[in-house]
Design a protein around this motif. Structure first.
Motif, PDB file in Angstrom:
ATOM      1  N   SER A 241     -11.131  -6.190 -15.129  1.00 44.59           N
ATOM      2  CA  SER A 241     -11.516  -4.925 -15.779  1.00 44.59           C
ATOM      3  C   SER A 241     -13.366  -4.994 -15.484  1.00 44.59           C
ATOM      4  CB  SER A 241     -11.298  -4.939 -17.273  1.00 44.59           C
ATOM      5  OG  SER A 241     -11.931  -5.970 -17.898  1.00 44.59           O
TER       6      SER A 241
ATOM      7  N   ALA B  27     -11.511  -0.147  -7.256  1.00 44.73           N
ATOM      8  CA  ALA B  27     -10.680   0.127  -6.269  1.00 44.73           C
ATOM      9  C   ALA B  27      -9.152  -0.167  -7.068  1.00 44.73           C
ATOM     10  CB  ALA B  27     -10.332  -0.846  -5.276  1.00 44.73           C
ATOM     11  N   LEU B  28      -8.239   0.906  -6.627  1.00 46.58           N
ATOM     12  CA  LEU B  28      -6.886   0.772  -6.905  1.00 46.58           C
ATOM     13  C   LEU B  28      -6.026  -0.188  -6.269  1.00 46.58           C
ATOM     14  CD1 LEU B  28      -5.221   2.104  -9.133  1.00 46.58           C
ATOM     15  CD2 LEU B  28      -4.323   3.596  -7.079  1.00 46.58           C
ATOM     16  N   VAL B  29      -5.444  -1.141  -6.731  1.00 47.46           N
ATOM     17  CA  VAL B  29      -4.729  -2.437  -5.955  1.00 47.46           C
ATOM     18  C   VAL B  29      -3.148  -2.025  -6.091  1.00 47.46           C
ATOM     19  CG1 VAL B  29      -4.554  -4.704  -5.763  1.00 47.46           C
ATOM     20  CG2 VAL B  29      -6.815  -3.892  -6.555  1.00 47.46           C
TER      21      VAL B  29
ATOM     22  N   THR C 248       0.218  -3.581  -5.064  1.00 48.47           N
ATOM     23  CA  THR C 248       0.889  -4.890  -4.939  1.00 48.47           C
ATOM     24  C   THR C 248       1.996  -4.765  -3.786  1.00 48.47           C
ATOM     25  OG1 THR C 248       0.680  -5.338  -7.273  1.00 48.47           O
ATOM     26  CG2 THR C 248       2.124  -6.680  -5.839  1.00 48.47           C
TER      27      THR C 248
ATOM     28  N   LEU D 192      -3.491 -11.394 -14.018  1.00 46.13           N
ATOM     29  CA  LEU D 192      -4.460 -10.468 -14.669  1.00 46.13           C
ATOM     30  C   LEU D 192      -5.552 -11.218 -14.982  1.00 46.13           C
ATOM     31  CD1 LEU D 192      -1.942  -9.410 -17.639  1.00 46.13           C
ATOM     32  CD2 LEU D 192      -2.222  -8.051 -15.607  1.00 46.13           C
TER      33      LEU D 192
ATOM     34  N   GLY E 298     -13.549  -6.843 -22.150  1.00 42.92           N
ATOM     35  CA  GLY E 298     -12.875  -5.845 -21.414  1.00 42.92           C
ATOM     36  C   GLY E 298     -11.635  -5.003 -22.229  1.00 42.92           C
ATOM     37  N   THR E 299     -11.271  -4.098 -21.400  1.00 39.57           N
ATOM     38  CA  THR E 299     -10.045  -3.364 -22.145  1.00 39.57           C
ATOM     39  C   THR E 299      -9.048  -3.349 -20.824  1.00 39.57           C
ATOM     40  OG1 THR E 299     -11.174  -1.371 -21.674  1.00 39.57           O
ATOM     41  CG2 THR E 299     -11.096  -2.407 -23.969  1.00 39.57           C
ATOM     42  N   LEU E 300      -7.852  -3.808 -21.248  1.00 41.51           N
ATOM     43  CA  LEU E 300      -6.893  -3.497 -20.145  1.00 41.51           C
ATOM     44  C   LEU E 300      -5.494  -2.977 -20.916  1.00 41.51           C
ATOM     45  CD1 LEU E 300      -6.026  -4.236 -17.237  1.00 41.51           C
ATOM     46  CD2 LEU E 300      -5.094  -6.299 -18.157  1.00 41.51           C
TER      47      LEU E 300
ATOM     48  N   ARG F 261      -9.008  -0.362 -18.094  1.00 41.31           N
ATOM     49  CA  ARG F 261      -8.428  -0.556 -16.628  1.00 41.31           C
ATOM     50  C   ARG F 261      -6.873  -0.862 -17.103  1.00 41.31           C
ATOM     51  NH1 ARG F 261     -11.316  -2.062 -12.166  1.00 41.31           N
ATOM     52  NH2 ARG F 261      -9.425  -3.297 -11.338  1.00 41.31           N
TER      53      ARG F 261
ATOM     54  N   VAL G 191      -2.736  -1.614 -15.928  1.00 39.96           N
ATOM     55  CA  VAL G 191      -1.749  -2.381 -15.094  1.00 39.96           C
ATOM     56  C   VAL G 191      -0.558  -1.746 -15.223  1.00 39.96           C
ATOM     57  CG1 VAL G 191      -0.592  -4.649 -14.784  1.00 39.96           C
ATOM     58  CG2 VAL G 191      -2.927  -4.772 -14.796  1.00 39.96           C
TER      59      VAL G 191
ATOM     60  N   VAL H  64       7.040  -6.868 -11.532  1.00 41.76           N
ATOM     61  CA  VAL H  64       6.023  -6.850 -10.824  1.00 41.76           C
ATOM     62  C   VAL H  64       4.916  -6.139 -11.232  1.00 41.76           C
ATOM     63  CG1 VAL H  64       7.242  -8.161  -8.853  1.00 41.76           C
ATOM     64  CG2 VAL H  64       6.395  -5.946  -8.870  1.00 41.76           C
ATOM     65  N   VAL H  65       3.579  -6.485 -10.986  1.00 44.73           N
ATOM     66  CA  VAL H  65       2.531  -5.593 -11.094  1.00 44.73           C
ATOM     67  C   VAL H  65       2.690  -4.676 -10.011  1.00 44.73           C
ATOM     68  CG1 VAL H  65       0.117  -5.543 -11.021  1.00 44.73           C
ATOM     69  CG2 VAL H  65       1.006  -7.352 -12.047  1.00 44.73           C
ATOM     70  N   GLN H  66       2.876  -3.433 -10.237  1.00 47.45           N
ATOM     71  CA  GLN H  66       2.931  -2.302  -9.111  1.00 47.45           C
ATOM     72  C   GLN H  66       1.622  -2.023  -8.672  1.00 47.45           C
ATOM     73  OE1 GLN H  66       5.834  -1.124  -7.857  1.00 47.45           O
ATOM     74  NE2 GLN H  66       7.088  -2.358  -8.942  1.00 47.45           N
ATOM     75  N   VAL H  67       0.844  -1.516  -9.680  1.00 45.89           N
ATOM     76  CA  VAL H  67      -0.618  -1.178  -9.442  1.00 45.89           C
ATOM     77  C   VAL H  67      -1.602  -1.512 -10.005  1.00 45.89           C
ATOM     78  CG1 VAL H  67      -1.942   1.323  -9.231  1.00 45.89           C
ATOM     79  CG2 VAL H  67       0.219   1.006  -8.148  1.00 45.89           C
ATOM     80  N   SER H  68      -2.646  -1.797  -9.981  1.00 43.48           N
ATOM     81  CA  SER H  68      -3.510  -2.267 -11.036  1.00 43.48           C
ATOM     82  C   SER H  68      -5.156  -1.575 -10.745  1.00 43.48           C
ATOM     83  CB  SER H  68      -3.892  -3.941 -11.331  1.00 43.48           C
ATOM     84  OG  SER H  68      -4.463  -4.193 -10.152  1.00 43.48           O
ATOM     85  N   GLY H  69      -5.977  -1.124 -11.729  1.00 47.96           N
ATOM     86  CA  GLY H  69      -7.259  -0.578 -11.415  1.00 47.96           C
ATOM     87  C   GLY H  69      -7.618   0.174 -12.531  1.00 47.96           C
ATOM     88  N   PRO H  70      -8.559   1.000 -12.125  1.00 48.65           N
ATOM     89  CA  PRO H  70      -8.868   2.001 -13.233  1.00 48.65           C
ATOM     90  C   PRO H  70      -7.847   2.818 -13.916  1.00 48.65           C
ATOM     91  CG  PRO H  70     -10.270   2.332 -11.313  1.00 48.65           C
ATOM     92  CD  PRO H  70      -9.190   1.555 -10.945  1.00 48.65           C
TER      93      PRO H  70
ATOM     94  N   GLU I  25      -6.665   6.084 -12.720  1.00 45.08           N
ATOM     95  CA  GLU I  25      -5.709   6.252 -11.490  1.00 45.08           C
ATOM     96  C   GLU I  25      -4.582   5.653 -11.567  1.00 45.08           C
ATOM     97  OE1 GLU I  25      -8.403   4.847  -8.343  1.00 45.08           O
ATOM     98  OE2 GLU I  25      -9.851   5.881  -9.527  1.00 45.08           O
TER      99      GLU I  25
ATOM    100  N   SER J 137      -0.725   7.443 -10.948  1.00 43.28           N
ATOM    101  CA  SER J 137       0.259   6.994 -10.100  1.00 43.28           C
ATOM    102  C   SER J 137       1.695   6.449 -10.826  1.00 43.28           C
ATOM    103  CB  SER J 137      -0.144   5.787  -9.145  1.00 43.28           C
ATOM    104  OG  SER J 137      -0.684   4.758 -10.037  1.00 43.28           O
TER     105      SER J 137
END
Lengths: 326, 397
Positions: free
Chosen positions: A6, A11-13, A15, B55, B61-63, B223, B225, B231-237, B240, B244
């Motif tokens: 965080s 960037a958007l990751v 998988t 992770l 931080g904040t997730l 942020r 996830v 599974v983790v598909q997408v991670s980020g801000p 976004e 998705s």
């Protein structure tokens, strides 16, 4: 591999799912380690939770009953009355010269703590399912908390015991001061069994049904209503030859074995069921004014410590799965 | 290995498997399994609920973890809080954890509200003295001053939840784990909870947040996830990741319902009325080509959504729709949409239905982009239900 950091870049990751294997590599497999000393330290740090949970159960137990906390006193008295009515007439039990009610009640007190600990503590993980699956603190807290409640209830039963002493015009002997030592042995024994049973019950619910059966059997297999001295000290195993006894007034007197291998069954029994020597010693010291039999005490203490260590080990061994199967 | 600062969460290659059988096996099943185990060596049926999860959250931080039901979000929180243990991998957590995985699990119905504050507080890891000090604040926050000495079984469910959340809200952990508990109480209380979480985060606490409520996720986490299929598909801000995730949800919705309904959608066209780009506050021309087996007297709806099945707004036309191929043209005036990606949901409801099948079920048929200004950043702890754009002129005198 996706790292959600965080603080990191924006960037958007995404998988790459196909890069993930079907099974984790063997070197990553998780092994639950338990260190004995560390577990004790953590448990001690969480002792307030044990007190609070015990307080919860103790309050909740009597909250709805009209007679409230009086029940803690009434129920052992009721048990005693049944015992007196039924068993004082059975020949051959004997009470070593002490009024049977008093003799039996000391046994009942010791037994009821053990039975209540096992009964409620054994089911404690099940009855605290909601907490078990949602909160994080040492799991031992649940069985121990149940034991604490049983202990409090047993302490309240000392009120009728005092009354019994007054009724029969007796006073506890000075040797009663040894009693705390035996209570300690009983607590260790009960804790070991309770920890083991509670961790097994949560995986095999059938045991919930079996437990009361075992407990009612245990009541008779333990010297609660009969004296410990009924167990032979010199039990013949093999070898030697028997000397016949002489018939006196219709009883055979003096029959015994000479030579061969024999064991002191009291010691053997005391090792496997430390509750026996505990009850025997409580009676000896409180009612008869004799000091404890040290050999028997040592064996019982050893047995209790082994029960505790093994029970704790079993509990810790299965602890990993508790939240998943609760 | 250097020790991590308090408030750090580090999850490395974590895997978790659950037994696949739903109920505890009966004796007969045990026998069958034992026989199979002797034969093949396989001991249990199981499935992976988490696969190779990584992770990392630094202190403060904040997730957010988002995903559909059963995607493993709660299991992940349980592993982090050590309520349960991973099957493989490593999970390092530094600092005191406050885990709010359920608001009412610690509450005992026979006890009074007051007794429960002490009980649940202790269970969540608060000392007795701390609870005593904060007792008034907790009761005040829950809004239960009048009821606190009543037995909790006489509380309404909403009151119980409010009590549970309020106790947890006054924990002072290094890491706060929150699982889907903001659906608590009324809108007012939810707002209060969000605000409180904002305060906790501002004081430097690490937040790990699980919710289906995407608006509150966006309001409280930097942020995110997205977990799906273990599974983790997408991670980020957050913004976004959430969009998705929303796109996937919409896609799923249109797949699920595309073959239902009597009326078929053949073609959809969306364009700005002036022929240019679709911009905020422009007039939007929508042209749907449909086919119906017979003529209907019906209501036609068109809705616009962003990421949920609930539209931001709907327009309606009642009228007569002919049999065969026909076109429905609709001009939406001054569409209040900010910059973003939106879905279009048509629906048709007949007056003489009753055949069990809707004329045209509610589902997204297409999506479109809108150019224009971003929506304003929200003040802390505030979420908007309908993120519409309204042009404004200001004057300060």
């Amino acid at each position: 591999m996706a790292i959600a950091d965080s603080s990191g870049g924006d960037a958007l990751v995404v998988t790459d799912v196909s890069s993930i294997p079907a099974e984790p590599p063997p070197e990553l497999l998780y092994h639950h380690k338990t260190r004995f000393i560390e577990s004790i330290r953590v448990l001690w740090a969480h002792r307030e939770i044990v007190y609070t949970l015990a307080e919860r159960d103790f309050r909740a137990q009597y909250k709805q009953a009209t007679l409230g906390i009086l029940w803690a006193v009434l129920s052992p008295v009721a048990t005693l009355m049944i015992f007196v009515i039924v068993f004082s007439r059975v020949k051959g039990f004997g009470s070593e010269g002490v009024p049977y009610a008093l003799y039996a009640f000391v046994g009942i007190l010791c037994w009821s703590f053990f039975a209540a600990s096992l009964g409620s503590g054994g089911n404690s993980l099940l009855s605290n399912k909601a907490l078990l699956a949602k909160t994080q603190f040492p799991r031992e807290c649940f069985p121990l908390e149940s034991m604490l409640v049983s202990g409090l209830n047993t302490l309240l039963s000392w009120v009728p015991l005092t009354i019994l002493f007054v009724i029969f015009g007796r006073a506890p002997a000075l040797t009663t001061l040894w009693v705390p030592l035996f209570m300690l042995i009983e607590v260790a024994f009960a804790a070991g069994i309770t920890l083991a049973i509670s961790s097994l019950i949560i995986q095999m619910r059938d045991l919930t049904q079996v437990l009361p059966i075992i407990l009612s059997l245990g009541l008779f297999a333990t010297p609660v209503i009969w004296p410990y001295s009924k167990i032979p000290t010199n039990f013949h195993l093999a070898g030697g030859h028997q000397v016949s006894g002489v018939l006196v007034n219709g009883h055979i007197v003096g029959a015994h074995w000479v030579g061969g291998v024999s064991v002191n069954l009291q010691l053997v029994y005391g090792f496997f069921n430390p509750l026996g020597p505990v009850i025997a010693a409580a009676r000896r010291t409180m009612l008869l004014g004799l000091s404890p039999q040290w050999e028997l005490t040592a064996v019982a203490a050893l047995g209790a410590v082994i029960y505790l260590a093994v029970g704790f080990r079993i509990f810790k061994r299965f602890e990993v799965n508790f939240a998943d199967i609760a | 290995m250097p020790t991590l600062p308090d408030g750090t969460i580090q999850v490395e290659h974590v895997w978790k498997k659950f037994r696949a059988d739903r109920t505890a096996p009966k004796f007969y099943d045990q026998m069958k399994r034992a026989r199979r185990a002797i034969g093949s060596g396989a001991r249990h049926d199981y499935r992976w609920v988490l696969k190779d999860i990584n992770l990392e959250v630094p202190p403060g931080g904040t997730l957010a973890l988002i995903g559909i039901n059963g995607s493993g979000k709660t299991t992940m929180l349980k592993i982090i809080s050590q309520v349960t243990y991973q099957s493989a991998g490593r999970c390092t957590v530094q600092g005191r954890i406050g885990a709010l995985l359920s608001v009412t699990s610690g509450i005992h119905p026979e006890l009074t509200g007051r007794e429960n504050v002490f009980l649940y507080g202790a269970v969540l890891g608060m000392g007795r003295q701390t609870i005593r000090d904060r007792f008034d604040e907790i009761v005040e926050f829950a809004g239960l001053s009048d009821a606190i000495d009543r037995q909790v079984k006489f509380f309404s469910l909403g009151m119980q939840m409010r009590l549970g959340f309020s106790i947890a809200a006054f924990l002072e952990p290094d890491i706060l784990l929150v699982d889907e508990v903001l659906s608590v109480g009324d809108a007012n209380f939810q707002q209060k909870c969000l605000k409180r979480i904002g305060e906790i985060v501002r004081s430097g606490t690490t937040l790990l947040y699980v919710s289906h409520d995407l608006a509150s996720v966006e309001a409280s986490c930097e942020r995110a996830v997205w977990l799906a299929d273990a599974v983790v598909q997408v991670s980020g801000p957050t913004k976004e990741v959430v969009s998705s995730y929303r796109a996937a949800v919409e896609q799923n919705a249109s797949l699920v319902t595309s073959n239902e309904g009597v009326v078929q959608v053949l073609k959809v066209e969306i364009k700005a009325a002036d022929g240019g780009q679709v911009r905020s506050e422009c007039d939007l021309d929508i042209c749907l080509t449909l086919n119906a087996p017979e003529a209907y007297e019906a209501s036609f709806f068109i809705g616009v959504s962003q990421g949920t099945a609930f539209p931001m707004f709907i327009v309606r036309h009642n009228g007569f729709f002919p049999a065969g191929d026909f076109e429905v043209k609709c001009r939406m005036r001054h569409v209040p949409l900010g910059k973003g990606h939106y879905s279009l949901w048509p629906a048709m409801a007949g007056h003489a239905m009753g055949k069990g099948k809707p004329l045209l079920p509610w589902r997204p048929v297409t999506s479109f982009d809108v150019m224009g200004p971003d929506l304003p950043r929200l003040p802390e702890g505030v979420m908007v239900l309908s993120p519409v754009y309204v042009g404004s002129d200001w004057q300060v005198e």
